[in-house]
Design an enzyme around this catalytic site. Structure first.
Site, PDB file in Angstrom:
ATOM      1  N   ARG A 173      41.416  36.810  30.723  1.00 22.24           N
ATOM      2  CA  ARG A 173      42.813  37.267  30.848  1.00 22.24           C
ATOM      3  C   ARG A 173      43.733  36.585  29.854  1.00 22.24           C
ATOM      4  O   ARG A 173      44.593  37.217  29.254  1.00 22.24           O
ATOM      5  CB  ARG A 173      43.370  36.877  32.225  1.00 22.24           C
ATOM      6  CG  ARG A 173      43.068  37.812  33.263  1.00 22.24           C
ATOM      7  CD  ARG A 173      43.353  37.208  34.608  1.00 22.24           C
ATOM      8  NE  ARG A 173      42.835  38.159  35.537  1.00 22.24           N
ATOM      9  CZ  ARG A 173      43.518  39.184  36.004  1.00 22.24           C
ATOM     10  NH1 ARG A 173      44.776  39.355  35.696  1.00 22.24           N
ATOM     11  NH2 ARG A 173      42.953  40.044  36.807  1.00 22.24           N
ATOM     12  N   TYR A 179      29.894  38.704  35.128  1.00 18.70           N
ATOM     13  CA  TYR A 179      29.713  39.053  33.713  1.00 18.70           C
ATOM     14  C   TYR A 179      30.035  37.850  32.823  1.00 18.70           C
ATOM     15  O   TYR A 179      30.765  36.946  33.229  1.00 18.70           O
ATOM     16  CB  TYR A 179      30.558  40.269  33.295  1.00 18.70           C
ATOM     17  CG  TYR A 179      32.036  40.228  33.646  1.00 18.70           C
ATOM     18  CD1 TYR A 179      32.950  39.573  32.842  1.00 18.70           C
ATOM     19  CD2 TYR A 179      32.502  40.887  34.778  1.00 18.70           C
ATOM     20  CE1 TYR A 179      34.310  39.580  33.151  1.00 18.70           C
ATOM     21  CE2 TYR A 179      33.854  40.898  35.104  1.00 18.70           C
ATOM     22  CZ  TYR A 179      34.747  40.242  34.288  1.00 18.70           C
ATOM     23  OH  TYR A 179      36.084  40.245  34.600  1.00 18.70           O
ATOM     24  N   ASP A 189      52.176  46.590  37.606  1.00 17.29           N
ATOM     25  CA  ASP A 189      52.018  46.348  39.045  1.00 17.29           C
ATOM     26  C   ASP A 189      53.318  46.553  39.824  1.00 17.29           C
ATOM     27  O   ASP A 189      53.281  46.844  41.023  1.00 17.29           O
ATOM     28  CB  ASP A 189      51.518  44.913  39.287  1.00 17.29           C
ATOM     29  CG  ASP A 189      49.983  44.835  39.280  1.00 17.29           C
ATOM     30  OD1 ASP A 189      49.334  45.838  38.931  1.00 17.29           O
ATOM     31  OD2 ASP A 189      49.449  43.762  39.629  1.00 17.29           O
TER      32      ASP A 189
HETATM   33  P1  FAD Z   1      51.754  40.549  36.397  1.00 18.90           P
HETATM   34  O1  FAD Z   1      50.521  40.154  35.685  1.00 18.90           O
HETATM   35  O2  FAD Z   1      51.895  40.136  37.814  1.00 18.90           O
HETATM   36  O3  FAD Z   1      52.969  39.966  35.552  1.00 18.90           O
HETATM   37  C1  FAD Z   1      54.276  39.909  36.067  1.00 18.90           C
HETATM   38  C2  FAD Z   1      55.046  38.858  35.281  1.00 18.90           C
HETATM   39  O4  FAD Z   1      56.408  38.889  35.682  1.00 18.90           O
HETATM   40  C3  FAD Z   1      54.552  37.442  35.523  1.00 18.90           C
HETATM   41  O5  FAD Z   1      54.403  36.779  34.294  1.00 18.90           O
HETATM   42  C4  FAD Z   1      55.646  36.821  36.385  1.00 18.90           C
HETATM   43  O6  FAD Z   1      55.766  35.430  36.215  1.00 18.90           O
HETATM   44  C5  FAD Z   1      56.868  37.569  35.908  1.00 18.90           C
HETATM   45  N1  FAD Z   1      57.931  37.664  36.906  1.00 18.90           N
HETATM   46  C6  FAD Z   1      57.788  37.951  38.224  1.00 18.90           C
HETATM   47  N2  FAD Z   1      58.998  37.981  38.824  1.00 18.90           N
HETATM   48  C7  FAD Z   1      59.905  37.697  37.871  1.00 18.90           C
HETATM   49  C8  FAD Z   1      61.323  37.580  37.892  1.00 18.90           C
HETATM   50  N3  FAD Z   1      62.025  37.759  39.022  1.00 18.90           N
HETATM   51  N4  FAD Z   1      61.961  37.308  36.729  1.00 18.90           N
HETATM   52  C9  FAD Z   1      61.269  37.148  35.578  1.00 18.90           C
HETATM   53  N5  FAD Z   1      59.923  37.239  35.514  1.00 18.90           N
HETATM   54  C10 FAD Z   1      59.250  37.510  36.647  1.00 18.90           C
HETATM   55  N6  FAD Z   1      42.904  44.933  36.005  1.00 18.90           N
HETATM   56  C11 FAD Z   1      42.133  45.462  35.016  1.00 18.90           C
HETATM   57  O7  FAD Z   1      42.636  46.277  34.225  1.00 18.90           O
HETATM   58  N7  FAD Z   1      40.817  45.131  34.882  1.00 18.90           N
HETATM   59  C12 FAD Z   1      40.208  44.232  35.736  1.00 18.90           C
HETATM   60  O8  FAD Z   1      39.008  43.937  35.603  1.00 18.90           O
HETATM   61  C13 FAD Z   1      40.992  43.664  36.796  1.00 18.90           C
HETATM   62  N8  FAD Z   1      40.438  42.790  37.668  1.00 18.90           N
HETATM   63  C14 FAD Z   1      41.204  42.231  38.637  1.00 18.90           C
HETATM   64  C15 FAD Z   1      40.619  41.317  39.524  1.00 18.90           C
HETATM   65  C16 FAD Z   1      41.374  40.741  40.527  1.00 18.90           C
HETATM   66  C17 FAD Z   1      40.714  39.782  41.492  1.00 18.90           C
HETATM   67  C18 FAD Z   1      42.763  41.068  40.645  1.00 18.90           C
HETATM   68  C19 FAD Z   1      43.621  40.435  41.706  1.00 18.90           C
HETATM   69  C20 FAD Z   1      43.357  41.986  39.775  1.00 18.90           C
HETATM   70  C21 FAD Z   1      42.588  42.581  38.774  1.00 18.90           C
HETATM   71  N9  FAD Z   1      43.154  43.500  37.865  1.00 18.90           N
HETATM   72  C22 FAD Z   1      42.375  44.050  36.888  1.00 18.90           C
HETATM   73  C23 FAD Z   1      44.575  43.905  37.992  1.00 18.90           C
HETATM   74  C24 FAD Z   1      45.492  43.188  36.991  1.00 18.90           C
HETATM   75  O9  FAD Z   1      45.314  41.797  37.100  1.00 18.90           O
HETATM   76  C25 FAD Z   1      46.961  43.533  37.263  1.00 18.90           C
HETATM   77  O10 FAD Z   1      47.093  44.886  37.549  1.00 18.90           O
HETATM   78  C26 FAD Z   1      47.818  43.192  36.022  1.00 18.90           C
HETATM   79  O11 FAD Z   1      47.707  41.830  35.712  1.00 18.90           O
HETATM   80  C27 FAD Z   1      49.272  43.591  36.245  1.00 18.90           C
HETATM   81  O12 FAD Z   1      50.031  43.186  35.125  1.00 18.90           O
HETATM   82  P2  FAD Z   1      51.622  43.175  35.203  1.00 18.90           P
HETATM   83  O13 FAD Z   1      52.066  42.652  33.871  1.00 18.90           O
HETATM   84  O14 FAD Z   1      52.127  44.471  35.668  1.00 18.90           O
HETATM   85  O15 FAD Z   1      51.977  42.134  36.354  1.00 18.90           O
END
Ligand code: FAD
Length: 427
Positions: A109, A217, A294
């Site tokens: 990641r 993996y 997300d």
């Molecule tokens: P996040 O990664 O949650 O990022 C949100 C960011 O916003 C963070 O940096 C946080 O600090 C910041 N933030 C939050 N609130 C605030 C605020 N109020 N003000 C300012 N900043 C803020 N996905 C895949 O595609 N392939 C995989 O193999 C996979 N495996 C996974 C395995 C597990 C066990 C899990 C739990 C998830 C997996 N996922 C996988 C899903 C993936 O991890 C998430 O869907 C992805 O990381 C979402 O990214 P995001 O940027 O939307 O959210």
């Protein structure tokens, strides 16, 4: 640093979704500012699987070679029964790359996050840490965000990529997360520690078992080995708050095959992830505030598409902006509202399908008793080179609802043949 001047786009959250969309929008000549809550940009956790619908976009961004250097292209994705370890089905990932034109990869990641962070820097994205956004408001022609320190920032577009527990989602939608009562343990260890465990170093292996599964993996050029153990927590089912603890991990995997059982003591025990998602919603765009990643569509991780969907979101939004910018009369800026409408029109339905399919896959993977045998029979009957169940996900990301492919409909479990002609169980 104190930001100067008003950006075209404010992105809240510097995870994979926030950074990849900031990069995509900056690439269109927009001034983009990212506000991240954490003191430093980074990612917690271990490996990520990235399917061809993601590597296709990385290739377009010119980032695929960097990802190949840091990640691993496995040979096969093999599904096995976690109890008796029999193979159920497999994808030949070299053939899959030929079929889709882009690879299926696994990557740490923090490596994927780092690729986007460096790309954002090169593209001139303003990257600000230690900025917690606590509120959102609509303004004339844009939106305003309020930070924890009382300051405000405004832009014609605000992208809320603030993750599963999104502040924007709470304010604009107000729904709750949904608990699956499952929990995930992760570990990435030096490969030497697992060489004697009967592992397949060059494959992604998913062992599916009653109320549990285990994924393995190699990562980082094959030097590290990633493992994810997922199970239903009896304490969660009993309504307790302290659920998913290590004693439950050990007890759940006691019945599993050798390779899985030998992996369990290596799991990190100081942190675990309760598996939460949200019900799909139809509206992601509120005025000039757009939910992304997300924050808009957190899935259960069984299709390994969460981070990928976030990357696709940014790609789709930027492509629609680019299309409108090309058509806009000289010197004028295109209309964000039209780009946002087009974004929502195609992404909401695609992500709804992935979210609901991920829930259904979880149920299928975790079956016990007779349904488990039926599932195994159906999976064993699948041809390795039949891509009908992945085409709708791994094919090119749709830009319009017309381009969205038909969804795969699984064969019902009731139709599985689990007995031979003498009525003996097929094992
Ligand atoms: P996040 O990664 O949650 O990022 C949100 C960011 O916003 C963070 O940096 C946080 O600090 C910041 N933030 C939050 N609130 C605030 C605020 N109020 N003000 C300012 N900043 C803020 N996905 C895949 O595609 N392939 C995989 O193999 C996979 N495996 C996974 C395995 C597990 C066990 C899990 C739990 C998830 C997996 N996922 C996988 C899903 C993936 O991890 C998430 O869907 C992805 O990381 C979402 O990214 P995001 O940027 O939307 O959210």
């Amino acid at each position: 640093s104190i930001p100067v001047g008003r950006p075209d786009v404010l992105v809240v959250g510097g995870g994979i979704g926030g950074l990849s969309s900031a990069y995509a929008l900056a690439h269109q000549g927009l001034r983009v500012r990212v506000l991240e809550r954490a003191k430093e940009f980074g990612e917690v956790g271990a490996g990520l699987q990235i399917a061809p619908n993601c590597t296709r976009i990385l290739a377009e961004y010119g980032l695929l070679e960097e990802a190949r250097t840091l990640g691993v292209v496995p040979e096969n994705m093999v599904m096995r029964d976690a109890l008796d370890s029999r193979e159920l089905t497999r994808l030949d990932l070299h053939d899959l790359e030929r079929h889709y034109g882009h690879p299926y990869m696994v990557i740490h990641r923090s490596d994927l996050h780092g690729i986007f962070l460096r790309a954002c820097r090169r593209a001139g994205v303003e990257l600000l840490t230690d900025r917690t956004v606590v509120d959102y408001e609509h303004t004339d022609g844009g939106a305003l965000i309020r930070l924890e320190d009382g300051s405000t920032e405004e832009a014609p577009l605000v992208v809320a990529a603030d993750g599963l527990h999104s502040v924007a989602r709470r304010k604009l939608v107000g729904d709750d997360v949904v608990s699956s009562d499952y929990v995930a343990y992760r570990a990435a260890v030096p490969i030497e520690q697992v060489r004697d465990n009967g592992i397949a170093e060059k494959d992604v292996t998913v062992h599916v078992g009653p109320r549990c599964h285990f994924v393995q993996y190699a990562l980082r050029g094959g030097d590290m080995f990633n493992q994810v153990a997922v199970f239903e927590s009896p304490k969660a089912l009993a309504g307790r708050d302290d659920w998913g603890t290590p004693d439950e991990l050990d007890a759940t995997f006691e019945r599993t095959c050798d390779t899985v059982r030998k992996g369990i003591p290596l799991m990190w025990r100081d942190r675990w992830w309760q598996m939460l998602d949200r019900d799909p919603i139809e509206t992601w765009v509120h005025g000039r505030i757009a939910l992304l990643g997300d924050a808009a569509h957190p899935p259960l991780q069984y299709m390994a598409q969460g981070a990928i969907m976030a990357i696709e979101d940014g790609w789709v939004l930027a492509r629609h902006y680019a299309r409108l910018a090309e058509a806009a009369p000289g010197g004028t800026r295109p209309d964000w509202d039209a780009a946002l409408t087009a974004y929502e029109a195609v992404r909401v339905e695609h992500c709804r399908r992935v979210q609901t399919t991920a829930r259904a896959w979880g149920e299928l993977w975790h079956l016990d008793g007779d349904p488990r045998h039926r599932r195994n029979a159906i999976m064993r009957a699948r041809d390795t080179y039949d891509y009908s169940f992945t085409d709708w996900v791994y094919g090119p990301t749709a830009l319009t609802p017309d381009e969205e492919p038909e969804m795969f409909t699984p064969i019902p479990l009731s139709s599985a043949v689990v007995e031979d002609s003498e009525g003996e169980p097929l094992t």
